[in-house]
Scaffold this motif. Sequence first.
Motif, PDB file in Angstrom:
ATOM      1  N   SER A 509       0.830  -1.207   0.000  1.00 26.32           N
ATOM      2  CA  SER A 509       0.000   0.000   0.000  1.00 26.32           C
ATOM      3  C   SER A 509       0.860   1.251   0.000  1.00 26.32           C
ATOM      4  O   SER A 509       0.625   2.197  -0.756  1.00 26.32           O
ATOM      5  CB  SER A 509      -0.930  -0.002   1.227  1.00 26.32           C
ATOM      6  OG  SER A 509      -1.795  -1.119   1.189  1.00 26.32           O
ATOM      7  N   LYS A 510       1.892   1.241   0.851  1.00 23.03           N
ATOM      8  CA  LYS A 510       2.787   2.399   0.945  1.00 23.03           C
ATOM      9  C   LYS A 510       3.538   2.609  -0.366  1.00 23.03           C
ATOM     10  O   LYS A 510       3.680   3.731  -0.860  1.00 23.03           O
ATOM     11  CB  LYS A 510       3.769   2.197   2.098  1.00 23.03           C
ATOM     12  CG  LYS A 510       4.698   3.369   2.335  1.00 23.03           C
ATOM     13  CD  LYS A 510       5.578   3.122   3.543  1.00 23.03           C
ATOM     14  CE  LYS A 510       6.497   4.308   3.783  1.00 23.03           C
ATOM     15  NZ  LYS A 510       7.386   4.077   4.958  1.00 23.03           N
ATOM     16  N   LEU A 511       3.984   1.498  -0.944  1.00 26.24           N
ATOM     17  CA  LEU A 511       4.750   1.571  -2.190  1.00 26.24           C
ATOM     18  C   LEU A 511       3.881   2.088  -3.334  1.00 26.24           C
ATOM     19  O   LEU A 511       4.297   2.935  -4.129  1.00 26.24           O
ATOM     20  CB  LEU A 511       5.311   0.181  -2.519  1.00 26.24           C
ATOM     21  CG  LEU A 511       6.504   0.097  -3.467  1.00 26.24           C
ATOM     22  CD1 LEU A 511       7.703   0.850  -2.895  1.00 26.24           C
ATOM     23  CD2 LEU A 511       6.880  -1.360  -3.692  1.00 26.24           C
ATOM     24  N   THR A 512       2.638   1.569  -3.415  1.00 26.14           N
ATOM     25  CA  THR A 512       1.722   1.980  -4.480  1.00 26.14           C
ATOM     26  C   THR A 512       1.337   3.451  -4.331  1.00 26.14           C
ATOM     27  O   THR A 512       1.211   4.171  -5.317  1.00 26.14           O
ATOM     28  CB  THR A 512       0.459   1.103  -4.449  1.00 26.14           C
ATOM     29  OG1 THR A 512       0.842  -0.273  -4.534  1.00 26.14           O
ATOM     30  CG2 THR A 512      -0.450   1.436  -5.604  1.00 26.14           C
ATOM     31  N   GLN A 513       1.204   3.879  -3.089  1.00 24.70           N
ATOM     32  CA  GLN A 513       0.840   5.267  -2.846  1.00 24.70           C
ATOM     33  C   GLN A 513       1.951   6.223  -3.290  1.00 24.70           C
ATOM     34  O   GLN A 513       1.691   7.256  -3.897  1.00 24.70           O
ATOM     35  CB  GLN A 513       0.546   5.463  -1.355  1.00 24.70           C
ATOM     36  CG  GLN A 513       0.113   6.889  -1.014  1.00 24.70           C
ATOM     37  CD  GLN A 513      -0.192   7.040   0.466  1.00 24.70           C
ATOM     38  OE1 GLN A 513      -0.117   6.080   1.233  1.00 24.70           O
ATOM     39  NE2 GLN A 513      -0.543   8.231   0.878  1.00 24.70           N
ATOM     40  N   ASN A 514       3.210   5.859  -2.987  1.00 24.12           N
ATOM     41  CA  ASN A 514       4.355   6.716  -3.319  1.00 24.12           C
ATOM     42  C   ASN A 514       4.766   6.595  -4.785  1.00 24.12           C
ATOM     43  O   ASN A 514       5.244   7.562  -5.385  1.00 24.12           O
ATOM     44  CB  ASN A 514       5.545   6.388  -2.424  1.00 24.12           C
ATOM     45  CG  ASN A 514       5.282   6.736  -0.974  1.00 24.12           C
ATOM     46  OD1 ASN A 514       4.438   7.574  -0.674  1.00 24.12           O
ATOM     47  ND2 ASN A 514       5.994   6.101  -0.052  1.00 24.12           N
ATOM     48  N   TYR A 515       4.593   5.379  -5.354  1.00 24.35           N
ATOM     49  CA  TYR A 515       5.035   5.142  -6.729  1.00 24.35           C
ATOM     50  C   TYR A 515       3.924   4.395  -7.491  1.00 24.35           C
ATOM     51  O   TYR A 515       3.989   3.177  -7.665  1.00 24.35           O
ATOM     52  CB  TYR A 515       6.341   4.333  -6.757  1.00 24.35           C
ATOM     53  CG  TYR A 515       7.440   4.959  -5.938  1.00 24.35           C
ATOM     54  CD1 TYR A 515       8.201   6.010  -6.453  1.00 24.35           C
ATOM     55  CD2 TYR A 515       7.711   4.516  -4.634  1.00 24.35           C
ATOM     56  CE1 TYR A 515       9.205   6.597  -5.698  1.00 24.35           C
ATOM     57  CE2 TYR A 515       8.710   5.102  -3.881  1.00 24.35           C
ATOM     58  CZ  TYR A 515       9.452   6.155  -4.416  1.00 24.35           C
ATOM     59  OH  TYR A 515      10.445   6.718  -3.673  1.00 24.35           O
ATOM     60  N   CYS A 526      10.294  -5.502  -5.229  1.00 23.37           N
ATOM     61  CA  CYS A 526      10.626  -4.649  -4.075  1.00 23.37           C
ATOM     62  C   CYS A 526      10.480  -5.432  -2.776  1.00 23.37           C
ATOM     63  O   CYS A 526      11.308  -5.333  -1.868  1.00 23.37           O
ATOM     64  CB  CYS A 526       9.731  -3.417  -4.058  1.00 23.37           C
ATOM     65  SG  CYS A 526      10.103  -2.223  -5.358  1.00 23.37           S
ATOM     66  N   LEU A 560      11.818   4.545  -9.630  1.00 23.65           N
ATOM     67  CA  LEU A 560      11.941   5.099  -8.270  1.00 23.65           C
ATOM     68  C   LEU A 560      12.740   6.398  -8.251  1.00 23.65           C
ATOM     69  O   LEU A 560      12.944   6.990  -7.194  1.00 23.65           O
ATOM     70  CB  LEU A 560      12.626   4.068  -7.353  1.00 23.65           C
ATOM     71  CG  LEU A 560      11.854   2.766  -7.116  1.00 23.65           C
ATOM     72  CD1 LEU A 560      12.669   1.828  -6.236  1.00 23.65           C
ATOM     73  CD2 LEU A 560      10.499   3.027  -6.477  1.00 23.65           C
ATOM     74  N   LEU A 575      12.296   1.954   3.381  1.00 21.87           N
ATOM     75  CA  LEU A 575      10.934   2.491   3.154  1.00 21.87           C
ATOM     76  C   LEU A 575      10.009   2.162   4.327  1.00 21.87           C
ATOM     77  O   LEU A 575      10.110   1.088   4.901  1.00 21.87           O
ATOM     78  CB  LEU A 575      10.360   1.911   1.858  1.00 21.87           C
ATOM     79  CG  LEU A 575      10.873   2.545   0.552  1.00 21.87           C
ATOM     80  CD1 LEU A 575      10.301   1.823  -0.639  1.00 21.87           C
ATOM     81  CD2 LEU A 575      10.517   4.022   0.504  1.00 21.87           C
TER      82      LEU A 575
END
Length: 575
Positions: A509-515, A526, A560, A575
């Motif tokens: 969720s965090k990764l999708t939100q940022n990237y 990742c 990234l 992250l």
Amino acid sequence: MYFLTAFQLWPQNALLSSEKAFTEFQKISDSIAVDFPEDDIKTYRRSSFSESQLQNYLSLHYKRLDLLKNIDGHHSFVLDSYLHSGNWFMEVGFPKESIKSYLNFFKHYQAHEGNLTEKERDVYIEMLTYARSILAQNYAELNELDSAAIQHKKNLEYTKSLDYIYYPSALNNYGLFFYWHKKDLDSAMHYFQKAYTITKASYPNHTLIGSIRDNIADIHTERGDYPKAQPLYATNFEFFKTAINEKTHTKDIPRLISAGAQLTTTNAYLNRLTAAQRTFKELEAIVVSHEERNSLGSNSKLEYLEAKEFLLKQQNKIPEAYATSQQINAYADSLQLIAKIADEKWQTELNDAIVDRIAINFKIDRIQKENKIKSQRTRLWFSGVLSSVFIILLIVLYLNRRQHLVNAKNKQLLTEQKFENTALKVEQLNTEIKSRERDLSDFAIRLTQDQDWAKALANQLSAIKQADAKEREALIEELDHTIANKISVDTDTREFFERLDKLSNTFYSKLTQNYPDLSKNEIRLCSLIRLKIESRSIATLQNITLASLNTSRYRLRKKLNLSENTDLDLFIQDL
């Protein structure tokens, strides 16, 4: 028990002034130097320490590292201390701890280079390139090859403008990185040849040229090109008979023995048995001489015995060769046992020292907080009274305007809520579209992989049709095994990724939100990197080659927006 006593004698670490910390550091160093002086070679050997000595040394050394943070003004002293710490941890086999000390050295140097005199900066030129090389070596030993490559490149950039042996030495070290860790012989040979050309032209008598020549010969040997390796080993054997090491000012006997053993073996491979026997006689005299003086290293003895065994085999002296082989096995087994025991002992002591260090830092932190509370209590009381009066005035003003603000805010909230609901629906639709696009991309990749596998399967079927009766049964069995493996791998891989997706939901969720542009495969990559899984295992799980994985890593870095100097693995794990 030792740490408790030390803590009672010195409970105010966090509150020490710079000069008191400096004095305390020197006292600890003087205490250590009684048994283990910094300039004594035994200090850098594991075998020199008993268990109790090791416990005390590690405890005192970590205490010194804590003190360095409080020492100000003595910049050269702090730099030398971090260097000593990095060198000591490296020599006794703790690359992670060595990396920490070297990074602190570079951090302090960059922060305080302007405070050093010109003479001090000249002295640190060699130390900077040496520390950078060892830092790269430590990263490589931990299989953090990207970080190691970054350090090598920084060292090449730094030494390129220096007018001394540092630049060819950095080139040689980068070549060794490709040779030992990357297994890239062509790249290694490129850097070795470049270093050799510079050293031969400018520093032909420096012992570095012998090391580079040995590395070039080793690559020829690994490629099976013994005629090219032989003259290089022969030159080195003659060179190290008279060469004097620039630091120890003595002959480098281990290098001399190594060159003699390599020359003996190479001549034997080329069936030049007379020349091999002549070289071996010289080598044997050197080994016997240093054995009698008890100055022969274990690695040198093993090289000598291995050369002797191979020469005897080539001379068809099988009983003597077998006896030498037995001697090698017994000697190597004893060395491995000693090393294993030493490793276990050191790791246990290091863990104990770290735990004790954490405990004392916790106690120090608690005392510091208690002292601050006591010293500020009076001021806080007066501040509290004044604050109370001020707060009462604010409350009066607040109550007068409260109702008006509440009404206005309620209207605003209703409007904002409608807007947020609309925006949320749009965002959900966009997210669903991107998710389906990623799924479609992943499906296309899997379809391509299945097509490749189907082509390979068709090739196997074609081979079965064209094979004779005897070969056909084996080919059919191989085909059956290939299909079974494909089914098993697909099932296991699917189950693994289902569990990975469940466990990494928050991270996804965090990764999708940022990237948001990352595909599903890139998100999974990742997550695998975050779990510190080796590159070879990741390639196997994703059913791709290492080359394809490196391409995926490169594309991921671009998405990234990472710079060349940023380590991908560390970035994802942070992250």
